[in-house]
Write a protein that holds these residues in place. Structure first.
Motif, mmCIF file in Angstrom:
data_model
loop_
_atom_site.group_PDB
_atom_site.id
_atom_site.type_symbol
_atom_site.label_atom_id
_atom_site.label_comp_id
_atom_site.label_asym_id
_atom_site.label_seq_id
_atom_site.Cartn_x
_atom_site.Cartn_y
_atom_site.Cartn_z
ATOM 1 N N CYS A 16 0.847 -1.199 0.000
ATOM 2 C CA CYS A 16 0.000 0.000 0.000
ATOM 3 C C CYS A 16 0.878 1.243 0.000
ATOM 4 O O CYS A 16 1.730 1.402 0.872
ATOM 5 C CB CYS A 16 -0.893 -0.020 1.242
ATOM 6 S SG CYS A 16 -1.664 1.564 1.597
ATOM 7 N N CYS B 179 0.264 3.888 3.270
ATOM 8 C CA CYS B 179 0.880 3.696 4.578
ATOM 9 C C CYS B 179 2.099 2.784 4.545
ATOM 10 O O CYS B 179 2.771 2.581 5.557
ATOM 11 C CB CYS B 179 -0.134 3.133 5.581
ATOM 12 S SG CYS B 179 -0.567 1.406 5.239
ATOM 13 N N HIS C 86 2.155 -0.452 4.120
ATOM 14 C CA HIS C 86 1.881 -1.815 4.598
ATOM 15 C C HIS C 86 2.074 -2.849 3.479
ATOM 16 O O HIS C 86 1.660 -2.640 2.350
ATOM 17 C CB HIS C 86 0.436 -1.852 5.114
ATOM 18 C CG HIS C 86 0.061 -3.143 5.767
ATOM 19 N ND1 HIS C 86 0.630 -3.568 6.953
ATOM 20 C CD2 HIS C 86 -0.852 -4.083 5.416
ATOM 21 C CE1 HIS C 86 0.102 -4.733 7.292
ATOM 22 N NE2 HIS C 86 -0.812 -5.057 6.370
ATOM 23 N N CYS D 181 -6.704 -1.417 1.877
ATOM 24 C CA CYS D 181 -5.603 -1.707 2.800
ATOM 25 C C CYS D 181 -6.163 -2.056 4.178
ATOM 26 O O CYS D 181 -6.946 -1.295 4.749
ATOM 27 C CB CYS D 181 -4.685 -0.493 2.898
ATOM 28 S SG CYS D 181 -3.392 -0.720 4.143
ATOM 29 N N ASN E 191 -4.714 -1.930 6.863
ATOM 30 C CA ASN E 191 -4.048 -1.111 7.874
ATOM 31 C C ASN E 191 -4.616 0.307 7.913
ATOM 32 O O ASN E 191 -5.020 0.806 8.956
ATOM 33 C CB ASN E 191 -2.553 -1.088 7.586
ATOM 34 C CG ASN E 191 -1.760 -0.410 8.695
ATOM 35 O OD1 ASN E 191 -1.980 -0.723 9.862
ATOM 36 N ND2 ASN E 191 -0.903 0.503 8.330
ATOM 37 N N CYS E 192 -4.669 0.983 6.730
ATOM 38 C CA CYS E 192 -5.114 2.374 6.714
ATOM 39 C C CYS E 192 -6.475 2.526 6.041
ATOM 40 O O CYS E 192 -6.998 3.620 5.905
ATOM 41 C CB CYS E 192 -4.089 3.277 6.028
ATOM 42 S SG CYS E 192 -3.948 2.977 4.257
#
Ligand SMILES: [Zn+2]
Ligand SMILES: [Zn+2]
Ligand SMILES: [Zn+2]
Length: 472
Positions: A221, A224, A226, A241, A243-244
């Motif tokens: 990604c 961020c 990741h 994503c 994560n974000c």
């Protein structure tokens, strides 16, 4: 070419009618197809194999290089089936239109033979030197043999000596410029444990070294940074994503796929590059790539000191000469006399003190060397000796002087080494002998401290009497 009609040529053919050119030029004898070479009773200059099938070519080439009358002869094929496997054992092909070249080669071979001096009891090295000296076109050629763990071997050496240690021996001859590297044919990487070239390069997990790993397609990604398995990015059929939570629409703008990703099935470790190791098929060792040995494979030609040996027939001592500064016998005796006089004067001057001169002489007698040559492969014996002298070299200083006294005695003069120092060295030499557990070599040690009265200005005579066992 006047000399050519004196040349002795052996034709291996079903009939001499197949060899009209040879018959018109040389003194020709025949070995009928199927017959052995045992009947050959004189030195042969050239052997011509005529109209043979591949298996007969192979059989006869082996026999020719083993028979004492033909092992060094020029060998040519005429209308024979051949294979790459035989190249190392013959000199060329003769056709009708190249017959003149053959005559020239035979004449040159005979010239060389006149120049050649061979010791009465030629060693393996002497034989190889003679073989290469007799024709400039010759080289010691290796061939690839996939059944052997060393991958390459020199067929001529394999015929003459059945040891596996060809590489060590030939590289020693190159180092002494008896041979020289001619053409680099290949470079191998070998197992660090057993020198085998039968290796399998395999990716492993850098964490637990398991080979059980799988590729994963991952996503990176851009928002961020990741990185994770693609499965974790899939949200309701689209990419986002985990994560974000950014929606990833365009590859190259929102995200990309890192080149290679792997996961270990054993320890679940996630990694980009697997660790490549070379697994040895011969001994099972798992070699890190950077620990593999390298070996270059060369065609070998005669080197400068090989040529000198061929022309002088100087006997080759088996025992290692290059342990320190090596002196010829005469100079060694002279140096011993001189050092002995120095020591005498020194002890006279210090007659009332406890100060002693500190020079000594070490004599190593490789007592069973001569009998071992009859029993063992000469190659493996030489390699034992080389290992021994390698260790000995580590023990000596650059100021120590050595001399190859005869075929089994090595002498070392150690200036500024007294009784105590000598005991240490003697102990170590004994340990070297013991450390070579596979070695059948017997070494006895004699130590002497200067001044030696018995030398009496004639070191040469004294050394001779020590070596013939007249003195303790
Ligand atoms: Zn693992
Ligand atoms: Zn993200
Ligand atoms: Zn191995």
């Amino acid at each position: 070419m006047a000399d050519a009609n004196e040349a002795r040529i052996l034709c291996i053919a079903s009939s001499l009618e197949d060899a009209p050119h040879c018959l018109s030029v040389f003194r020709v004898s025949q070995c009928a197809l199927g017959q052995s070479l045992d009947g050959v009773q004189e030195q042969i200059d050239g052997v011509v194999l005529i109209g043979l099938l591949a298996q007969d070519v192979e059989k006869y080439l082996n026999e020719i290089r083993l028979n004492r009358h033909t092992q060094l002869s020029l060998v040519y094929l005429q209308n024979c089936a051949s294979s790459e496997q035989f190249y190392a054992l013959y000199d060329g092909v003769v056709e009708d239109d190249s017959f003149q070249t053959f005559i020239t080669h035979v004449a040159r071979f005979r010239e060389r033979r006149k120049e050649l001096r061979t010791p009465e009891q030629p060693s393996l090295e002497d034989r190889l030197i003679s073989y290469l000296f007799l024709s400039d076109e010759r080289a010691l050629m290796p061939i690839r043999e996939l059944q052997a763990s060393s991958v390459y071997h020199y067929p001529l050496l394999s015929l003459w000596d059945n040891s596996d240690d060809q590489h060590l021996w030939t590289s020693l001859l190159v180092r002494n410029s008896v041979l020289q590297n001619e053409q680099l044919l290949d470079r191998l990487r070998l197992c660090q444990n057993c020198d085998s070239g039968l290796l399998n390069y395999v990716d492993t997990c850098p964490n637990c070294q398991s080979i059980d790993i799988r590729s994963e397609s991952a996503i990176h990604c851009f928002t961020c940074g990741h990185i994770a398995d693609q499965a974790q990015f899939i949200r309701q059929g689209a990419l986002a994503c985990p994560n974000c939570l950014t929606n990833l629409k365009h590859i190259g703008t929102d995200y990309d796929r890192p080149l290679e990703n792997h996961r270990c099935n054993e320890c679940d470790h996630f990694f980009i590059d697997g660790q490549v190791v070379a697994q040895c098929y011969s001994c099972g060792t798992s070699n890190p790539i950077e620990r593999l040995k390298q070996r270059s494979i060369y065609a070998l030609k005669l080197g400068e000191s090989g040529r000198i040996k061929a022309r002088t027939g100087k006997a080759n001592y088996l025992i290692p000469s290059a342990v320190g500064v090596a002196l010829p016998k005469e100079q060694f005796s002279w140096t011993l006399s001189w050092l002995n006089r120095l020591a005498e004067r020194y002890s006279e001057q210090n007659i009332h003190t406890e100060i002693r001169s500190e020079h000594s002489l070490l004599i190593l007698n490789f007592s069973n060397l001569t009998s071992l040559i009859q029993l063992e492969s000469e190659l493996s014996l030489l390699n034992q000796l080389e290992a021994f002298s390698d260790r000995l070299r580590n023990l000596l200083r650059t100021t120590d002087i050595c001399c190859q006294y005869n075929e089994h005695i090595l002498m070392i003069m150690l200036p500024h080494t007294g009784q105590a120092g000598m005991e240490v060295i003697q102990d170590k030499v004994i340990k070297i002998g013991e450390a070579q557990s596979d070695s059948t070599l017997e070494v006895s040690i004699g130590t002497y401290f200067l001044p030696i009265q018995a030398i009496d200005d004639n070191a040469e005579q004294w050394l001779a009497s020590v070596c013939s066992g007249a003195l303790p």
